[in-house]
Design a protein around this motif. Structure first.
Motif, short mmCIF file in Angstrom:
data_model
loop_
_atom_site.label_atom_id
_atom_site.label_comp_id
_atom_site.label_asym_id
_atom_site.label_seq_id
_atom_site.Cartn_x
_atom_site.Cartn_y
_atom_site.Cartn_z
N GLU A 175 -12.31 6.64 -28.57
CA GLU A 175 -12.90 5.50 -29.26
C GLU A 175 -12.90 4.26 -28.37
N PRO A 176 -13.81 4.20 -27.40
CA PRO A 176 -14.04 2.94 -26.70
C PRO A 176 -14.67 1.93 -27.66
N SER A 177 -14.81 0.70 -27.23
CA SER A 177 -15.43 -0.32 -28.08
C SER A 177 -16.82 0.12 -28.53
N TYR A 178 -17.09 -0.03 -29.82
CA TYR A 178 -18.41 0.30 -30.34
C TYR A 178 -19.43 -0.75 -29.89
N GLU A 179 -20.60 -0.28 -29.53
CA GLU A 179 -21.64 -1.21 -29.07
C GLU A 179 -22.05 -2.16 -30.21
N ARG A 180 -22.07 -3.46 -29.88
CA ARG A 180 -22.48 -4.54 -30.78
C ARG A 180 -21.57 -4.71 -31.99
N THR A 181 -20.32 -4.30 -31.88
CA THR A 181 -19.35 -4.53 -32.95
C THR A 181 -18.77 -5.93 -32.82
N GLY A 182 -18.70 -6.65 -33.92
CA GLY A 182 -18.17 -8.01 -33.89
C GLY A 182 -19.24 -9.05 -33.64
N HIS A 183 -19.99 -8.88 -32.56
CA HIS A 183 -21.17 -9.71 -32.31
C HIS A 183 -22.08 -8.97 -31.34
#
Length: 245
Positions: free
Chosen positions: A73-81
């Protein structure tokens, strides 16, 4: 103990013999039950702040007894902003994790897909995991997914079984090696690539653009020789293979 019992039960109840593993939280040390006979793989995750943390994978790869590992689970694309983990960030993350030891594979996620948002503005979803607009089908077209998908396509015909991280053959870059058969080098900035010593690396190579999958050059390299830098210092993958395998 509850996790130990749960893992054993899942393993024993699976008539298909599928791999059994654990997907850890970002702050957890991913080695619980490393020696359990039912455990096939260990997955870490690196949170959703948009940081590259391949050392988490490297730590798992060094553990014994050996298990398959990946950053699940790397950072999800466009999560948060909108700009978080977007575009080529995902490609660099995938190749960095792979070369750190994530040889079970690379993983991708995106805002709106994780919680299956069906339409723009749909209520009832955690705002942090919502993309700027649209639903899960729109998120399938985020740019970063292309780069992660290309990893498998680029290496589809290569003998990747038993490949392991390598830091000794070449000067500086990330790499993976199957002795005498395959050597993969990922260069984030396309710097000159110098082979420092003879470790049985096949001399024939191809250079691939990891953003398109296109082969940009081919050649042969011996110990002490150098592949010139990419003219624009763009990312590249150099793949050495034995053509007679």
């Amino acid at each position: 103990m509850a996790r130990l019992r749960a893992g054993r039960e899942v393993h024993d109840s699976d008539c298909y013999g599928q791999p059994t593993g654990i997907h850890y939280r970002p702050h957890a040390r991913p080695r619980a039950h490393q020696g359990a006979p039912w455990l096939d793989f260990q997955w870490c995750q690196t949170g959703h702040g948009g940081e590259h943390v391949p050392e988490r994978v490297a730590d798992m790869w060094r553990e014994t007894p050996v298990k398959a590992v990946a950053n699940g689970e790397p950072s999800y694309e466009r999560t948060g902003h909108r700009g978080v983990a977007a575009g080529w960030w995902q490609g660099h993350e995938a190749w960095s994790n792979l070369c750190a030891g994530s040889t079970m594979g690379v993983v991708y996620g995106a805002a709106n897909i994780w919680q299956w948002v069906h339409r723009d503005g749909e209520p009832g979803h955690a705002p942090y995991f919502l993309g700027p607009k649209g639903g899960w089908r729109d998120a399938l077209d985020y740019e970063g997914s292309t780069y992660v998908g290309l990893v498998g396509r680029i290496l589809a015909d290569s003998p990747t079984t038993d490949m392991a991280p390598d830091w000794e053959t070449f000067l500086s870059p990330r790499g993976l090696r199957v002795p005498g058969t395959l050597h993969i080098v990922y260069q984030e900035n396309g710097a000159p690539l110098r082979m420092l010593q003879d470790r049985g690396t096949p001399p024939g190579y191809r250079i691939v653009d990891p953003r398109t999958g296109r082969v940009t050059a081919t050649g042969r390299l011996r110990p002490g020789e150098v592949i010139a830098a990419d003219r624009d210092r763009e990312p590249r993958v150099v793949i050495f293979e034995d053509p007679g395998r």
